[in-house]
Design a protein around this motif. Structure first.
Motif, PDB file in Angstrom:
ATOM      1  N   VAL A   1     -10.070 -15.289   2.308  1.00  0.00           N
ATOM      2  CA  VAL A   1      -9.817 -15.058   0.891  1.00  0.00           C
ATOM      3  C   VAL A   1      -9.070 -13.740   0.757  1.00  0.00           C
ATOM      4  CG1 VAL A   1     -10.820 -14.808  -1.418  1.00  0.00           C
ATOM      5  CG2 VAL A   1     -11.937 -16.270   0.250  1.00  0.00           C
ATOM      6  N   ILE A   2      -7.960 -13.787   0.026  1.00  0.00           N
ATOM      7  CA  ILE A   2      -7.184 -12.566  -0.213  1.00  0.00           C
ATOM      8  C   ILE A   2      -7.352 -12.211  -1.692  1.00  0.00           C
ATOM      9  CG2 ILE A   2      -4.897 -11.505  -0.108  1.00  0.00           C
ATOM     10  CD1 ILE A   2      -4.147 -13.833   1.849  1.00  0.00           C
ATOM     11  N   TYR A   3      -7.920 -11.057  -1.961  1.00  0.00           N
ATOM     12  CA  TYR A   3      -8.084 -10.608  -3.348  1.00  0.00           C
ATOM     13  C   TYR A   3      -6.835  -9.817  -3.744  1.00  0.00           C
ATOM     14  CZ  TYR A   3     -12.921 -11.955  -2.701  1.00  0.00           C
ATOM     15  OH  TYR A   3     -14.057 -12.666  -2.443  1.00  0.00           O
ATOM     16  N   LEU A   4      -6.279 -10.144  -4.880  1.00  0.00           N
ATOM     17  CA  LEU A   4      -5.012  -9.540  -5.307  1.00  0.00           C
ATOM     18  C   LEU A   4      -5.251  -8.492  -6.388  1.00  0.00           C
ATOM     19  CD1 LEU A   4      -2.898 -12.814  -5.621  1.00  0.00           C
ATOM     20  CD2 LEU A   4      -3.211 -11.353  -3.623  1.00  0.00           C
ATOM     21  N   ASP A   5      -4.325  -7.557  -6.448  1.00  0.00           N
ATOM     22  CA  ASP A   5      -4.405  -6.538  -7.500  1.00  0.00           C
ATOM     23  C   ASP A   5      -3.668  -6.979  -8.754  1.00  0.00           C
ATOM     24  OD1 ASP A   5      -5.881  -4.857  -5.948  1.00  0.00           O
ATOM     25  OD2 ASP A   5      -4.121  -3.967  -5.009  1.00  0.00           O
ATOM     26  N   GLU A   6      -2.746  -7.961  -8.592  1.00  0.00           N
ATOM     27  CA  GLU A   6      -2.000  -8.412  -9.773  1.00  0.00           C
ATOM     28  C   GLU A   6      -2.302  -9.882 -10.041  1.00  0.00           C
ATOM     29  OE1 GLU A   6      -0.131  -7.384  -6.906  1.00  0.00           O
ATOM     30  OE2 GLU A   6      -0.297  -9.436  -6.237  1.00  0.00           O
ATOM     31  N   ASP A   7      -1.901 -10.348 -11.209  1.00  0.00           N
ATOM     32  CA  ASP A   7      -2.202 -11.715 -11.598  1.00  0.00           C
ATOM     33  C   ASP A   7      -1.273 -12.746 -10.944  1.00  0.00           C
ATOM     34  OD1 ASP A   7      -4.352 -11.091 -13.166  1.00  0.00           O
ATOM     35  OD2 ASP A   7      -3.142 -10.685 -14.938  1.00  0.00           O
ATOM     36  N   ASP A   8      -0.106 -12.304 -10.516  1.00  0.00           N
ATOM     37  CA  ASP A   8       0.863 -13.260  -9.977  1.00  0.00           C
ATOM     38  C   ASP A   8       0.662 -13.429  -8.462  1.00  0.00           C
ATOM     39  OD1 ASP A   8       2.967 -14.792  -9.245  1.00  0.00           O
ATOM     40  OD2 ASP A   8       4.500 -13.567 -10.260  1.00  0.00           O
ATOM     41  N   PRO A   9       0.331 -14.642  -7.988  1.00  0.00           N
ATOM     42  CA  PRO A   9       0.033 -14.838  -6.566  1.00  0.00           C
ATOM     43  C   PRO A   9       1.262 -15.225  -5.739  1.00  0.00           C
ATOM     44  CG  PRO A   9      -0.455 -16.836  -7.751  1.00  0.00           C
ATOM     45  CD  PRO A   9       0.104 -15.878  -8.770  1.00  0.00           C
ATOM     46  N   ARG A  10       2.425 -15.374  -6.395  1.00  0.00           N
ATOM     47  CA  ARG A  10       3.550 -15.973  -5.673  1.00  0.00           C
ATOM     48  C   ARG A  10       3.992 -15.135  -4.469  1.00  0.00           C
ATOM     49  NH1 ARG A  10       7.122 -17.503 -10.832  1.00  0.00           N
ATOM     50  NH2 ARG A  10       6.227 -15.505 -11.420  1.00  0.00           N
ATOM     51  N   GLU A  11       4.059 -13.827  -4.660  1.00  0.00           N
ATOM     52  CA  GLU A  11       4.483 -12.951  -3.565  1.00  0.00           C
ATOM     53  C   GLU A  11       3.523 -13.076  -2.376  1.00  0.00           C
ATOM     54  OE1 GLU A  11       7.087 -11.362  -2.947  1.00  0.00           O
ATOM     55  OE2 GLU A  11       6.373 -10.301  -1.166  1.00  0.00           O
ATOM     56  N   CYS A  12       2.258 -13.105  -2.700  1.00  0.00           N
ATOM     57  CA  CYS A  12       1.228 -13.226  -1.656  1.00  0.00           C
ATOM     58  C   CYS A  12       1.410 -14.545  -0.893  1.00  0.00           C
ATOM     59  CB  CYS A  12      -0.157 -13.155  -2.293  1.00  0.00           C
ATOM     60  SG  CYS A  12      -1.482 -13.561  -1.158  1.00  0.00           S
ATOM     61  N   ILE A  13       1.587 -15.634  -1.640  1.00  0.00           N
ATOM     62  CA  ILE A  13       1.711 -16.951  -1.008  1.00  0.00           C
ATOM     63  C   ILE A  13       2.970 -17.008  -0.133  1.00  0.00           C
ATOM     64  CG2 ILE A  13       2.041 -19.430  -1.495  1.00  0.00           C
ATOM     65  CD1 ILE A  13       0.221 -18.970  -3.969  1.00  0.00           C
ATOM     66  N   ARG A  14       4.037 -16.370  -0.649  1.00  0.00           N
ATOM     67  CA  ARG A  14       5.270 -16.321   0.154  1.00  0.00           C
ATOM     68  C   ARG A  14       5.006 -15.619   1.493  1.00  0.00           C
ATOM     69  NH1 ARG A  14       8.537 -16.053  -4.449  1.00  0.00           N
ATOM     70  NH2 ARG A  14       8.141 -13.826  -4.718  1.00  0.00           N
ATOM     71  N   ARG A  15       4.280 -14.522   1.432  1.00  0.00           N
ATOM     72  CA  ARG A  15       4.007 -13.750   2.658  1.00  0.00           C
ATOM     73  C   ARG A  15       3.096 -14.543   3.600  1.00  0.00           C
ATOM     74  NH1 ARG A  15       1.875  -8.140   0.498  1.00  0.00           N
ATOM     75  NH2 ARG A  15       1.492  -7.751   2.700  1.00  0.00           N
ATOM     76  N   VAL A  16       2.123 -15.210   3.019  1.00  0.00           N
ATOM     77  CA  VAL A  16       1.189 -15.994   3.842  1.00  0.00           C
ATOM     78  C   VAL A  16       1.929 -17.128   4.540  1.00  0.00           C
ATOM     79  CG1 VAL A  16      -0.763 -17.616   3.723  1.00  0.00           C
ATOM     80  CG2 VAL A  16      -0.871 -15.425   2.511  1.00  0.00           C
ATOM     81  N   ALA A  17       2.882 -17.725   3.824  1.00  0.00           N
ATOM     82  CA  ALA A  17       3.580 -18.900   4.347  1.00  0.00           C
ATOM     83  C   ALA A  17       4.348 -18.580   5.627  1.00  0.00           C
ATOM     84  CB  ALA A  17       4.530 -19.451   3.289  1.00  0.00           C
TER      85      ALA A  17
END
Lengths: 254, 305
Positions: free
Chosen positions: B259-275
């Protein structure tokens, strides 16, 4: 809760009936006893402690006989059982059935809870002891004997102080432990042992029952006064045990 | 409130049982008003803590204040200002429900008994029947009725809905919510995540006598929404996953889940990095669907109810 008060009320009535019936039988048997006391003294020769008691009765008469039968045998034995039964449930009974938490969660101080329970149990054994003892002067009339009311009042006081000591010790154990059966056995077995000890020559002087035996009650009749050298320590011990029980109960975790 | 009315404060509250520390130095300040839930598995120290607050279990250290009253002696002054419903059900079976309520409410305000009768009637409890014939749930309702009736500003309830059927559970929860709305401070313990999620304003997570996590429910929900969850069908190398996700600040990893907890509401950047990371192919990758149940599982490594 009702069961607790039921144990005290019906237990107290039961204890009274047994002690009173024993007393009636004891007093009505007096004329036969006094006629056969010489033979009984001969029979008791192998048991010097019993022999001495019988000789005292032979010398002093009816009140010594009643003291031995009623106080020493009746109240000390049955009263101790009653006092222990009434005391074990004070705290341990609640812990055993799991109700200690709701008992303590109410807005009542622990000191008040234990004090109320202590005195309810005290009344349950002390009142029957007192009432039964007070019938001695009346019953004595049936066998043409006389006993002074003040003598039996002081005798009852002495006996109740002895029982209160047993009761207070049991309340203390009840505040410390959680198994009423083990506590009851833990007190009654030593009392049984103290009875055995009482009838053994020389060792008899080490028996706690020396605190309330026939000689104490005969002394009360002779002096017409309580023996505070015995009653004072018994009272002090009861108070100390009650304070210790309060101390233990204050730290009790449900 | 400066006079501490309706406030529960604990500072460094500690309790040991032999060698075991049941409650480590505990800090808490709640109220006035609102419902706070204590969460944690069995043995976490919830019941011990609640009992300490009202003086049933003496503390070995620290201080405590409830409704402006410091905990002293056997806690009588606090118990006069609070009500408490025990978690373990033990009742006097020989009493009728009405007699039992009267007994439990000894020392309470004059109207408490009538209110308790009304509450018990609302639970459809047969007041004239002996409690020994009651089911576990009925006994629980009896204890709740006694705890909810007195006119106090703080109520401390140990698992108040344990053993209740869903209808009664909702009834009790509604009752608690209404009570809190009227300004009462409620501190309760529970294993039921659904119910604490529904009614509690604030949650305190305990494990092994320590506060594990404490958040206001709204903050917790925000945090739960800001989580990207990666799940694998089979167990994966934990070290590999941890290395791959090392660039993220707040990550929790176990054998089949991260589980990755984010500091911002938009998860797209995180998902891009995970991908683009060198990770085993996940069976699912989700965002914003973490529930309190998930959080509980992550905190305690086991399922809540």
């Amino acid at each position: 809760m009702r069961r607790v008060s039921g144990v005290l009320v019906f237990g107290g009535i039961g204890y009274f009936l047994i002690v009173e019936l024993s007393l009636v039988a004891t007093i009505l048997y007096w004329p036969d006893f006094v006629n056969s006391i010489g033979g009984l003294i001969d029979l008791a020769r192998p048991l010097p402690v019993v022999g001495e008691m019988l000789e005292q009765i032979n010398d002093l008469g009816f009140y010594a006989y009643v003291s031995g039968q009623h106080y020493f045998k009746g109240c000390n034995l049955l009263g101790s059982v009653a006092a222990v039964m009434f005391a074990v449930g004070t705290v341990a009974g609640e812990a055993h059935r799991g109700t200690l938490e709701i008992l303590l969660a109410r807005p009542l101080s622990r000191r008040r809870i234990l004090t109320e329970r202590y005195f309810a149990g005290f009344v349950a054994f002390a009142l029957p002891t007192l009432v039964a003892t007070l019938t001695i002067p009346w019953l004595a009339g049936f066998v043409d004997e006389y006993v002074d009311l003040s003598t039996v009042l002081m005798g009852a006081t002495h006996e109740i102080l002895f029982l209160t000591m047993v009761y207070s010790a049991t309340v203390l154990l009840s505040a410390l432990a959680s198994n009423p059966t083990k506590i009851a056995l833990g007190v009654l077995l030593p009392i049984g042992f103290a009875y055995s000890l009482y009838f053994v020559k020389r060792l008899t002087h080490y028996s706690p029952l020396r605190l309330a035996d026939m000689y104490d009650f005969v002394a009360i009749e002779e002096t017409q006064a309580l023996d505070w050298a015995t009653c004072g320590p018994m009272l002090a011990a009861s108070v100390a045990l009650f304070v210790a029980a309060q101390f233990a109960f204050a730290r009790r975790v449900p | 409130m400066s006079d501490g009315r309706g406030v529960v404060r604990a500072h460094g509250l500690t309790r040991r049982f032999g060698e075991v520390t049941a409650v480590h130095p505990f800090e808490l300040e709640i109220g006035p008003g609102g419902i706070t839930g204590l969460l944690g598995p069995n043995g976490a120290g919830k019941s011990t803590l609640l009992r300490m607050l009202i003086g049933l279990v003496p503390a070995h250290g620290g201080t405590c204040e409830v409704d402006g009253q410091a905990l002293t002696g056997d806690g009588l002054l606090i118990r006069e200002r609070t009500t408490y419903a025990p978690g373990e059900i033990a009742t006097y079976g020989e009493l009728t429900a009405e007699q039992h309520l009267r007994w439990m409410l000894r020392g309470r305000d004059a109207g408490a008994f009538d209110r308790a009768r009304a509450l018990a009637a609302g639970f459809s409890l047969p007041l004239d029947r002996r409690v020994r014939g009651f089911s576990h749930g009925m006994k629980r309702q009896l204890l709740v009725a006694a705890a909810m009736a007195p006119d106090v500003r703080v109520r401390i309830l140990d698992e108040p809905t344990e053993g209740l059927d869903p209808t009664r559970r909702h009834q009790v929860l509604d009752l608690l919510a209404r009570d809190a709305e009227s300004g009462t401070t409620v501190l309760l313990s529970s294993h039921h995540l659904g119910e604490v999620d529904r009614i509690c304003d604030r949650l305190v997570f305990l494990r092994d006598g320590r506060v594990l996590d404490e958040e206001h429910t709204t903050e917790l929900h925000r945090r739960l929404r800001r989580a990207v969850r990666i799940a694998w069908e089979h167990e994966v190398e934990r070290d590999t996953v941890e290395r791959a996700l090392a660039a993220f600040d707040n990550v929790r990893v176990d054998s089949k889940r991260a589980v990755i907890y984010l500091d911002e509401d938009d998860p797209r950047e995180c998902i891009r990095r995970v991908a683009v990371l060198d990770l085993p192919p996940p069976s699912s990758l989700t965002y914003g669907e973490l529930t309190l149940q998930d959080l509980y599982r992550e905190l305690y490594g086991k399922e809540g109810i």
